[in-house]
Design a protein around this motif. Sequence first.
Motif, PDB file in Angstrom:
ATOM      1  N   CYS A  15     -10.541   6.656  -8.532  1.00  0.00           N
ATOM      2  CA  CYS A  15     -11.314   7.900  -8.654  1.00  0.00           C
ATOM      3  C   CYS A  15     -11.116   8.535 -10.025  1.00  0.00           C
ATOM      4  N   ILE A  16      -9.900   8.436 -10.570  1.00  0.00           N
ATOM      5  CA  ILE A  16      -9.661   8.930 -11.924  1.00  0.00           C
ATOM      6  C   ILE A  16     -10.541   8.161 -12.912  1.00  0.00           C
ATOM      7  N   TRP A  17     -10.606   6.856 -12.741  1.00  0.00           N
ATOM      8  CA  TRP A  17     -11.460   6.020 -13.598  1.00  0.00           C
ATOM      9  C   TRP A  17     -12.926   6.414 -13.448  1.00  0.00           C
TER      10      TRP A  17
ATOM     11  N   SER B 182      -3.040   0.827  -8.119  1.00  0.00           N
ATOM     12  CA  SER B 182      -3.630   0.382  -9.377  1.00  0.00           C
ATOM     13  C   SER B 182      -5.116   0.146  -9.166  1.00  0.00           C
ATOM     14  N   PHE B 183      -5.838   0.038 -10.267  1.00  0.00           N
ATOM     15  CA  PHE B 183      -7.280  -0.205 -10.186  1.00  0.00           C
ATOM     16  C   PHE B 183      -7.697  -0.994 -11.414  1.00  0.00           C
ATOM     17  N   ASP B 184      -8.334  -2.130 -11.190  1.00  0.00           N
ATOM     18  CA  ASP B 184      -8.844  -2.957 -12.281  1.00  0.00           C
ATOM     19  C   ASP B 184     -10.365  -3.022 -12.156  1.00  0.00           C
TER      20      ASP B 184
ATOM     21  N   GLN C 298       0.799  -1.222   0.000  1.00  0.00           N
ATOM     22  CA  GLN C 298       0.000   0.000   0.000  1.00  0.00           C
ATOM     23  C   GLN C 298       0.831   1.270   0.000  1.00  0.00           C
ATOM     24  N   VAL C 299       2.104   1.175   0.337  1.00  0.00           N
ATOM     25  CA  VAL C 299       2.947   2.365   0.361  1.00  0.00           C
ATOM     26  C   VAL C 299       3.963   2.346  -0.772  1.00  0.00           C
TER      27      VAL C 299
END
Length: 320
Positions: free
Chosen positions: A295-297, A100-102, A94-95
């Motif tokens: 959040c960007i997604w 990433s985000f899927d 986490q640091v």
Amino acid sequence: MNSSAPPTVKTPGLHRVDLNLLPLLAALLEHRSVTRAAEAVGLTQPAMSNALQRLRRTLGDDLLVRVGRHYVLTARAKALAGPVSLILETATHQVLRPPSFDPVTSDRTFRIAATSATALPVLPALSSLLAVSAPGVRLRLEPPEGSRGLTGGDATADVTLLPDTVRTTLPRERLYDEDWVVVADAANDQIGATLTVDDLARLPHVVFEWDGGRAGAQQALALLLPDLVVQCVVFEFLMIPSMVSGTPMIALLQRRLARRLAAQHGLRVMESPVPLPPLGIDLVWNPRTAGDPGCIWLRKQLRRAIHQRCDDGRDECFSR
């Protein structure tokens, strides 16, 4: 002062602790051997012995004690195994690891703050998009916190749909623009073939207020007609059709809402006889989420949802 009170034990501040010792402590707790722990992390045996001595001084515990030909963990060391492992895992994943985000595999819940009126033109299309591209993602819709709540750094929503008339210091970008019409009961015989300025001035109005303010179009109309008769004030635009239905009252309403709700409530939708400033709906987000891939997604999907409504012909295309 009570001299019999036990002395206060002061623990060292984190800034005084060499956090580089944590991976070495984890190796010692796992292997229970200075030699094997040294091999696991790529240190020499003397270097690991020195690290063990430093850990003992820092933690005030022997950690490893010899019993016969083997080392065993002290009670304190056994209790540390879980927390130390969790700290290192958190730091690693986490640091140190880039976020990433899927969307395909995510089960994340995104919080969107919006009034029903600002959400209705876009969120149904957003839900359709997510059903295909992000089936595990959930949406939690919340009422806006108000202009004061949005200016702080503790906003809870991932994104807020905010009218352009509400000020905020947070980042924002235009999502869509909306124009205004006037709605009246279809059986209102006090209005002729077209709505006139005199009709606006003499008929009672239903007016929307939120967080102590009114929409720019309502402010403009009040300046033009200072004697405007306000008979009812509501806190939600979706209440306006029900309040107008079956009464002599009229109201300003966003065109898309009016078209969607007119038949259900028996309303007549008319063009305003005076020009009214459009209503801009902005995406607003907290700076703490600026680098959050999720959040960007989400913001990208909201923009896609607006264009999808235009492309599918289910609504008038939103001006940008």
